[in-house]
Design an enzyme around this catalytic site. Structure first.
Site, PDB file in Angstrom:
ATOM      1  N   SER A 132      33.049 -28.556  17.731  1.00 15.73           N
ATOM      2  CA  SER A 132      31.781 -29.227  17.456  1.00 15.73           C
ATOM      3  C   SER A 132      30.715 -28.901  18.482  1.00 15.73           C
ATOM      4  CB  SER A 132      31.991 -30.750  17.416  1.00 15.73           C
ATOM      5  OG  SER A 132      32.942 -31.096  16.436  1.00 15.73           O
ATOM      6  N   PHE A 133      31.112 -28.673  19.719  1.00 14.70           N
ATOM      7  CA  PHE A 133      30.103 -28.407  20.743  1.00 14.70           C
ATOM      8  C   PHE A 133      30.457 -27.214  21.621  1.00 14.70           C
ATOM      9  CE2 PHE A 133      33.025 -30.719  23.356  1.00 14.70           C
ATOM     10  CZ  PHE A 133      33.338 -31.880  22.661  1.00 14.70           C
ATOM     11  N   LYS A 166      32.945 -23.201  22.030  1.00 16.01           N
ATOM     12  CA  LYS A 166      33.954 -22.241  21.603  1.00 16.01           C
ATOM     13  C   LYS A 166      35.090 -22.192  22.616  1.00 16.01           C
ATOM     14  CE  LYS A 166      30.716 -19.002  19.382  1.00 16.01           C
ATOM     15  NZ  LYS A 166      30.277 -17.588  19.318  1.00 16.01           N
ATOM     16  N   ASP A 195      45.821 -40.882  22.737  1.00 14.55           N
ATOM     17  CA  ASP A 195      45.589 -40.116  21.506  1.00 14.55           C
ATOM     18  C   ASP A 195      46.694 -39.077  21.314  1.00 14.55           C
ATOM     19  OD1 ASP A 195      44.284 -39.471  19.152  1.00 14.55           O
ATOM     20  OD2 ASP A 195      42.938 -38.030  20.100  1.00 14.55           O
ATOM     21  N   LEU A 200      38.998 -17.786  20.071  1.00 15.77           N
ATOM     22  CA  LEU A 200      40.206 -18.409  19.524  1.00 15.77           C
ATOM     23  C   LEU A 200      39.878 -19.537  18.570  1.00 15.77           C
ATOM     24  CD1 LEU A 200      42.306 -18.605  22.822  1.00 15.77           C
ATOM     25  CD2 LEU A 200      42.515 -16.912  20.989  1.00 15.77           C
ATOM     26  N   GLY A 201      38.744 -20.179  18.784  1.00 12.13           N
ATOM     27  CA  GLY A 201      38.368 -21.295  17.927  1.00 12.13           C
ATOM     28  C   GLY A 201      36.958 -21.751  18.213  1.00 12.13           C
ATOM     29  N   LYS A 226      37.137 -22.657  27.656  1.00 10.53           N
ATOM     30  CA  LYS A 226      36.290 -23.488  26.798  1.00 10.53           C
ATOM     31  C   LYS A 226      34.846 -23.307  27.249  1.00 10.53           C
ATOM     32  CE  LYS A 226      39.402 -27.353  25.696  1.00 10.53           C
ATOM     33  NZ  LYS A 226      39.556 -28.829  25.813  1.00 10.53           N
TER      34      LYS A 226
END
Length: 512
Positions: free
Chosen positions: A30-31, A33, A143, A26-27, A49
């Protein structure tokens, strides 16, 4: 070559995750998939993840990743992304999450532009409900932004990315500047201390503005100019906004965190209450209480799939992560989706019990007037720890007086007690007291007792080296309704001397 990354597409991952059939990626981050997967036993889709430990360590992101895992493990709310299990190897961390297929709220706003107020309000109500749940469980997100708000197949909000979140400690204040600058509160980008919830309120105000206007209230390619706008609260309200929206947004974007509207006050606002779904009309149930509620029908389904009934029940009560509990929660979540919501039964019970549907948590009086020492142990988030329940008391001193009046009386009391202080924020001071020193030895330099911008303290080398010096912090912030709360936090020095000082401080105060 990163061998662990090469295993993402082969049978190595499937041997580690035998309960899942991995699908497409899916994406890529940086560290690691994110892959879509199917839970073999239930057939439900999840997102996994796959985080590479080496990359996480190289980027110094271990704490961020660990923090998000610990927080999400305990959360159960229809508008917060669900985490089902975490599987760790020497090279990778596999985080099994709720799968949401409709992407980010950010992309939704970019595609549609400004939203009609009813649609924006629906999103906002869900966001506030999720944020309130975080705060009640002593977590501040820090955030919040449309990129971290995901949409499920029914366009319901799912708050994600808790990597920058902090667990709030009673009597402690945060200082870390984090999050995206466009959504960050003035006190955050200024490096000032803050209690926590008020910075999320500011971010929610920016998000509400973006929903209703299709643009950001504070935006500039030049970062210093952007910070200047945020610190000054410089923005414009478009004329197309309703009068109620024009009232709510500025109250969320007040620069002074003490005067900023709170989550309970947002809940009471007329714009928020319009078309408010019943399941969101009450405060969310406590996390610990949620864990005690077990759906017998779902348990029986899990047992029918081959699991031992006693093991299922014991694991659910202990919040243990295993195949049985993962199966249970996947079945539960997919059975009761919003708008009915898997939490609606708890909400319904609250309403039917005769309580006010808009009831907000209230702090009762403490055994010593309205003051309790703020030296409280930290609540850990270990593998089987529980998020603390709502407080039935309040730390600090409460008052309905004006903040400036309160601070003037505080300074008078400190002067009477021969306490030195240094201002580190509008309503925040570092203080020092050395018992037994004469007035001339612990001299105060502010003769005019007004809470001004300049600091007011003289450092005494002899006093600072005294073994009995008491160092503490004072901060005033807004509580529920129109009350203000003065928090007293011991930093250093003997505990009992600090309590003696607090007792003397109470007797000196004139308006609290």
């Amino acid at each position: 070559m990163d061998h662990s990354s090469n295993r993402f597409g082969n049978n190595g991952v499937e041997s580690i995750l035998p309960n899942y059939k991995l699908g497409k990626t899916l994406g890529i981050g940086s560290f690691g998939k994110v892959k879509i997967a199917e839970h073999v036993v239930t057939g439900h889709k999840v997102a996994i993840k796959i985080l590479n430990r080496r990359k996480i360590k190289n980027m110094e992101m271990e704490e961020k990743v660990r923090r998000e895992i610990k927080i999400l493990r305990l959360f159960m709310h229809p508008h917060i992304i669900r985490q089902y299990e975490v599987i760790e190897t020497t090279s990778d961390i596999y985080v099994v999450m709720e799968y949401v297929k409709s992407g980010e709220l950010f992309d939704y706003i970019v595609e549609k532009g400004r939203l009609q107020e009813d649609e924006a309000r629906n999103f906002f109500q869900q966001i506030i409900s999720g944020v309130e749940y975080c705060h009640r469980n002593m977590v501040v997100h820090r955030d919040l932004k449309p990129e971290n708000l995901l949409l499920d197949s029914r366009c319901n909000i799912k708050i994600a990315d808790f990597g920058l979140s902090n667990v709030m400690r009673d009597g402690h204040f945060l200082k870390t500047s984090c999050g995206s600058p466009n959504y960050a509160a003035p006190e955050v980008i200024s490096g000032k201390l803050y209690a926590g919830p008020e910075v999320d309120v500011w971010s929610c105000g920016v998000i509400l503005y973006a929903l209703l206007c299709g643009t950001l209230p504070f935006d500039d390619e030049n970062i210093p100019n952007l910070f200047k706008k945020i610190k000054g609260g410089i923005y414009t309200l478009p004329s197309h906004l309703s009068s109620e929206a024009r009232d709510l947004i500025p109250r969320m974007l007040i620069v002074d965190p003490v005067k900023r509207i709170t989550i309970p006050e947002i809940r009471q606002h007329r714009w928020f209450q319009t078309h408010l779904p019943r399941y969101l009309a009450v405060s969310p149930p406590d996390t610990v209480e949620q864990a005690k509620k077990i759906n017998e029908e779902i348990v029986q389904e899990v047992v029918n799939m081959g699991f031992d009934r006693n093991q299922v029940l014991e694991s659910l009560r202990n919040r243990t992560q295993n195949d049985a509990t993962v199966t249970y929660y996947l079945l539960l979540d997919n059975r009761f989706r919003v708008p009915s919501g898997y939490l609606e039964s708890e909400f319904q019970e609250t309403t039917d019990s005769g309580s006010n549907p808009m009831r907000t948590p209230e702090a009762g009086a403490s055994p010593v007037g309205h003051w309790i020492p703020a030296h409280v142990d930290h609540y850990g988030l270990g593998a089987r720890s529980q998020v603390p329940v709502d407080r039935k008391w309040a730390l600090g001193l409460q008052s309905h007086a004006h903040p400036r009046e309160i601070m003037n009386e505080v300074l008078k009391a400190l002067q009477e007690l021969n306490v030195c202080w240094k201002k580190i924020g509008h309503y925040n001071m570092k203080c020092r007291w050395v018992p037994g020193l004469a007035d001339g030895q612990n001299t105060m330099v502010n003769n005019q007792l007004h809470f001004r911008d300049e600091s007011s303290i003289i450092e005494d080398d002899c006093a600072m080296t005294s073994p009995t010096v008491i160092k503490f912090e004072l901060q005033l912030y807004k509580a529920r309704e129109e009350k203000y709360l003065l928090d007293i936090q011991r930093v250093n020095g003997p505990q009992f001397l600090f309590l003696d000082l607090c007792a003397a401080f109470l007797t000196e105060l004139r308006v609290i």
